[in-house]
Enzyme design. Sequence first.
Site, mmCIF file in Angstrom:
data_model
loop_
_atom_site.group_PDB
_atom_site.id
_atom_site.type_symbol
_atom_site.label_atom_id
_atom_site.label_comp_id
_atom_site.label_asym_id
_atom_site.label_seq_id
_atom_site.Cartn_x
_atom_site.Cartn_y
_atom_site.Cartn_z
ATOM 1 N N ASP A 1 33.200 45.336 31.073
ATOM 2 C CA ASP A 1 33.112 45.372 32.320
ATOM 3 C C ASP A 1 34.959 45.449 32.609
ATOM 4 O O ASP A 1 35.712 45.184 31.827
ATOM 5 C CB ASP A 1 32.547 44.285 32.936
ATOM 6 C CG ASP A 1 32.380 44.621 34.443
ATOM 7 O OD1 ASP A 1 32.492 45.464 34.975
ATOM 8 O OD2 ASP A 1 32.288 43.538 35.067
ATOM 9 N N GLU B 1 38.615 49.818 33.691
ATOM 10 C CA GLU B 1 39.219 50.909 34.228
ATOM 11 C C GLU B 1 40.604 51.329 33.764
ATOM 12 O O GLU B 1 40.830 52.251 33.906
ATOM 13 C CB GLU B 1 38.827 51.121 35.860
ATOM 14 C CG GLU B 1 37.445 51.264 36.328
ATOM 15 C CD GLU B 1 36.479 49.777 35.842
ATOM 16 O OE1 GLU B 1 37.221 48.753 36.100
ATOM 17 O OE2 GLU B 1 35.474 50.036 35.637
ATOM 18 N N ASP C 1 29.014 48.840 40.670
ATOM 19 C CA ASP C 1 28.263 48.043 41.760
ATOM 20 C C ASP C 1 27.897 48.769 42.897
ATOM 21 O O ASP C 1 28.542 48.960 44.030
ATOM 22 C CB ASP C 1 29.732 47.118 42.239
ATOM 23 C CG ASP C 1 30.068 46.149 41.188
ATOM 24 O OD1 ASP C 1 29.220 46.067 40.256
ATOM 25 O OD2 ASP C 1 31.305 45.492 41.522
HETATM 26 C C1 GLC Z 1 31.887 43.422 38.280
HETATM 27 C C2 GLC Z 1 30.773 44.013 37.573
HETATM 28 C C3 GLC Z 1 29.453 43.368 38.007
HETATM 29 C C4 GLC Z 1 29.635 41.879 37.246
HETATM 30 C C5 GLC Z 1 30.692 41.255 37.980
HETATM 31 C C6 GLC Z 1 31.117 39.802 37.551
HETATM 32 O O1 GLC Z 1 31.627 43.607 39.690
HETATM 33 O O2 GLC Z 1 30.539 45.412 37.991
HETATM 34 O O3 GLC Z 1 28.410 43.918 37.260
HETATM 35 O O4 GLC Z 1 28.406 41.133 37.643
HETATM 36 O O5 GLC Z 1 31.866 41.803 37.779
HETATM 37 O O6 GLC Z 1 31.220 39.941 36.181
#
Ligand code: GLC
Length: 780
Positions: A401, A404, A472
């Site tokens: 995650d 980017e 998200d």
């Molecule tokens: C980001 C991710 C989400 C995750 C969060 C906490 O917002 O896109 O899926 O739950 O971080 O890790």
Amino acid sequence: MLLAIYSSKLFAQQHMQTEILGNTESINKQGNVLIIKTKEAEARIWVYSPTIIRVGISKEHSADTSFAVIQKPSENLDYTESPDEIVLTTSELKLRISKAPLRFNFYTLDGKVLSEDDARFGVNWQGTRVVNYRKLYKDEKFIGLGEKTGDLNRRGSSYVNWNSDVPDHTPKSDPLYETFPFFVGLHGGLTYGLFFDNTHKSYFDFGATTDDTMSSFGADAGDMNYYFFGAQSVAQIIEDYTWLTGRMEMPPLWSLGYQQCRWSYASAAEVLDIAENLRKDKIPADVMYCDIDYMDHYKIFTWNKETFPNPKAMIDKLKAMDFHLVTIVDPGIKVEPGYKQYDEGVANNYFATYPNGEKFIGSVWPGRCHFPDFFRDDVRKWWGASFTALTKPGVEGFWNDMNEPAAWGQDIPWMVKFGNYYMPEIRNAYGMQMARATYEGTKKILGNKRPFVLTRAAYSGTQRYSAVWTGDNSAYDAHMLLGQRMVNSLGITGMSLVGVDIGGFSGDPTPELMVRWNSLGVYTPMFRNHAAKGTKYREPWRWGKDNEAIIKKDIEQRYRLLPYIYSSYYQSHQTGLPVSRTLAINYTQDTTIFDTKYQNQFLFGDAILVAPVESTRFTEDVYLPAGEWYRQSTGEKFEGGKAISADAPLTDLPVFIKAGAIIPMQNVIQSTNEKGDGILEINVWYGKEANSFVYYEDDGSSYDYQKGAYYKQEISFDPTKNNIVLSAADGSFQSKYDKIKLVLHGFKKDIKVKVDGKRVALTDNGVIFNNDNKIIKVDF
Ligand code: GLC
């Protein structure tokens, strides 16, 4: 006076110049590349296959590297030259290059125009910014670009690629998390594809800003480097694009089951409690997730000692319940001497730096962080090896995650360096390289076991390493529909294993939206329920008994369909064709499918048409393309080529089966670990045309299939010969189904059936026989 000269100089410096690619000065063939020079730049042309030609136009000869492309150009390069033009011909395609000015125009062999440069502006530069302007045809439509908001037909819209963390994005936001600079153009009954392989911030304009006269694509810097695809079907263009950029491996079967996630299940006890509840309520499921709170102060590759005191014991318990665990990892390494990854990274200079060598610090969940340089081999190896902290206790899936890369405040300074690259040059490929490091590392650690990797940021070619999800999203209907369009669009760009947060990440869905979205999740390639911190819990039993029953029935349908779904992934693995297919793939020339009313509809695999419906609507206009269709739930038959009004109660999403379809299914199981009743149920839906389906099975978890340990069987249905034939299985794997049940839908009521010449009676339109690995012929 002096001041006047000075200020006019300053004025001149501030003015931008536009340089347009001009006249040919020299033409040279060097091996398999044609080199054409103009005053401004040098163009190189390679043939990759009869349907793929690459054009690379460059001012300076930077190293020819690509994160996406895994193929080399062919040795063939046949062209003729006349005073005005060069004509390069393959067995499928013609590229006519006008010499003065230098322009690139693509045609079919019989001379039909596929795509031409705008004769006036062609390729041009402003500073380092390079753009290609191309002619726009009256009826031209555009599809593709992967994870983008907006409509299926991208005509009249413009987009930017700049991988960004965009929480709370709307159905209009752009850019989002991923970059797939590949689109397909459609006009005059023809198709072509174009992949602009450039990782700088890039721009696509499909006639949005040019009075409907030109389309364009370009980037802030780098080369005008594109691959032109001339195959005459969208499916073949996708096959060519995924040949060039790679295809997915077979995913672990368990990753195709139902996945339960939340930010965060706060302790081992809670993770186990949720898993136990799924089993207690007999809701089939395969995957549990740990989001960031499993870590010690968000330090990657650590566990929180208080809330997750014994990860192995927790995972053993999950395994005993047939669950697999996926844990999240972010790229940001907390600045904290004494923390292993920090110390190792600093000692070996693994992190991004400012130009003076100082390590860059950006803030993310753990606070101040350094960012690994995933563009380096040694860094990827180090990162990959660090996963033992997770694999040792038994983690099998790795969720990447914030890559980017995200940092609070968004854009990290442009002068930050990843090895020799400055951030803006490669930002769009950072997430892909992190996913690559994760995939290569965990694959090595897990030996012959397939890792499951999921990433939020991506670039073309990511399908070789990882699944993606659309970030998200939010808990409202328009987002559910947008998510489906993005899944379908990602399929065009080679990403088949794709998910959205079912229920919507931000906000709270109504019970109706939750139920509806879950029913669509059955037909989403990756089926994951996930929600943000602070939102209501989302698990199936949180919505009242009646809703839980609907959700459960839908998830059961997902498990019933797994043999069909797994075979569809085999198609992705073999040909690149995605599992969720916009109707623009199979019904390209039918303009109705682009109508915004129908644009979210898709084929799930070869033969299941799904119409997403908002949670507040209980009948919906559904467009059935040419052919005959059956409503899956009722068996009712419809003539295609028109829209129908379909009942759409929350218990029955409009799902239609194409006449002639062959759909292998199984009984309901609680997880993919369960063998079930050992019966493979092959459903054949009567149609006027012959059809066939490749049924594929392997052990679902190892790489032995690459050495021949698979079970592959062609099932064909022929209404003119009145038979269904199951070929002998190919491959050395023994099917887990020892019986086959053939179920006939839409056949004549009093039909008589013979299996291998012997008359048999049908029970509930079905007949069971042994799966002996030999040809079986069923006459009707
Ligand atoms: C980001 C991710 C989400 C995750 C969060 C906490 O917002 O896109 O899926 O739950 O971080 O890790």
